[in-house]
Design an enzyme around this catalytic site. Structure first.
Site, PDB file in Angstrom:
ATOM      1  N   CYS A  65       0.878  -1.172   0.000  1.00 40.23           N
ATOM      2  CA  CYS A  65       0.000   0.000   0.000  1.00 40.23           C
ATOM      3  C   CYS A  65       0.917   1.224   0.000  1.00 40.23           C
ATOM      4  O   CYS A  65       2.097   1.092  -0.300  1.00 40.23           O
ATOM      5  CB  CYS A  65      -0.981  -0.007   1.175  1.00 40.23           C
ATOM      6  SG  CYS A  65      -0.253   0.080   2.814  1.00 40.23           S
ATOM      7  N   HIS A  98      13.421 -14.988  12.691  1.00 36.47           N
ATOM      8  CA  HIS A  98      12.999 -14.922  14.087  1.00 36.47           C
ATOM      9  C   HIS A  98      11.488 -15.001  14.283  1.00 36.47           C
ATOM     10  O   HIS A  98      11.033 -15.513  15.308  1.00 36.47           O
ATOM     11  CB  HIS A  98      13.504 -13.634  14.729  1.00 36.47           C
ATOM     12  CG  HIS A  98      14.980 -13.628  14.947  1.00 36.47           C
ATOM     13  ND1 HIS A  98      15.580 -12.818  15.881  1.00 36.47           N
ATOM     14  CD2 HIS A  98      15.989 -14.324  14.370  1.00 36.47           C
ATOM     15  CE1 HIS A  98      16.885 -13.006  15.862  1.00 36.47           C
ATOM     16  NE2 HIS A  98      17.151 -13.917  14.940  1.00 36.47           N
TER      17      HIS A  98
END
Length: 161
Positions: A65, A98
């Site tokens: 966006c 992670h």
């Protein structure tokens, strides 16, 4: 890799460039829109891409966006999605290593084409490290499950007399 992509009108141009790049890297790309620069609502595309990724039809998603924030907020409302707004290759690698992010979000008005492809290449080549990170991702999933359970019952605020 099977990749779902989506954008609103503000991310349309970068999405078109990203699709081409991903295809040249050998990925199977499915475009959920937008189909042009006419104003549309980003949550609609975040939902489509998110549901496709969470449902297993795609290995990853890319949402774009104007600045990436709206898409990341909306995508993270889809159960099973861990969307990461990435501004550089460090963010991209870490989001996979992670957090096991399954959707990457970019800003069409603030991320250049060269940086976008570097981010995507870093994101797609990184692998989840598991270990202590798995424990944390499991806690995120538990929060999500708790939210789904609690949404079925209404919580009333306590009032003092």
């Amino acid at each position: 890799m099977r990749i779902a992509v989506g954008s609103d009108h503000a991310g349309f141009r970068l999405k078109e460039f990203v699709k081409e790049h991903l295809a040249t890297r050998g990925h199977a790309v499915t475009d959920f829109g937008a189909q042009g620069e006419e104003s549309v609502d980003y949550p609609d595309f975040a939902k489509l891409v998110g549901e496709g990724v969470a449902g297993g039809q795609f290995d990853a998603g890319v949402l774009i966006c104007s600045n990436g924030v709206g898409m990341s907020i909306a995508a993270n409302k889809v159960p099973g999605i861990r969307a990461a707004l990435c501004h550089d290759t460090f963010d991209a690698r870490r989001s996979r290593e992670h957090n096991n992010a399954n959707v990457v979000c970019l800003g069409g008005w603030c991320t250049g084409q060269g940086v976008a492809v570097d981010i995507l290449d870093a994101y797609l080549s990184a692998k989840f490290q598991g270990g202590r990170h798995q424990r944390r991702v499991d806690k995120i999933a538990a929060l999500e499950a708790e939210r789904e359970r609690s949404s079925s019952r209404r919580v009333e605020p306590s009032t003092s007399s």
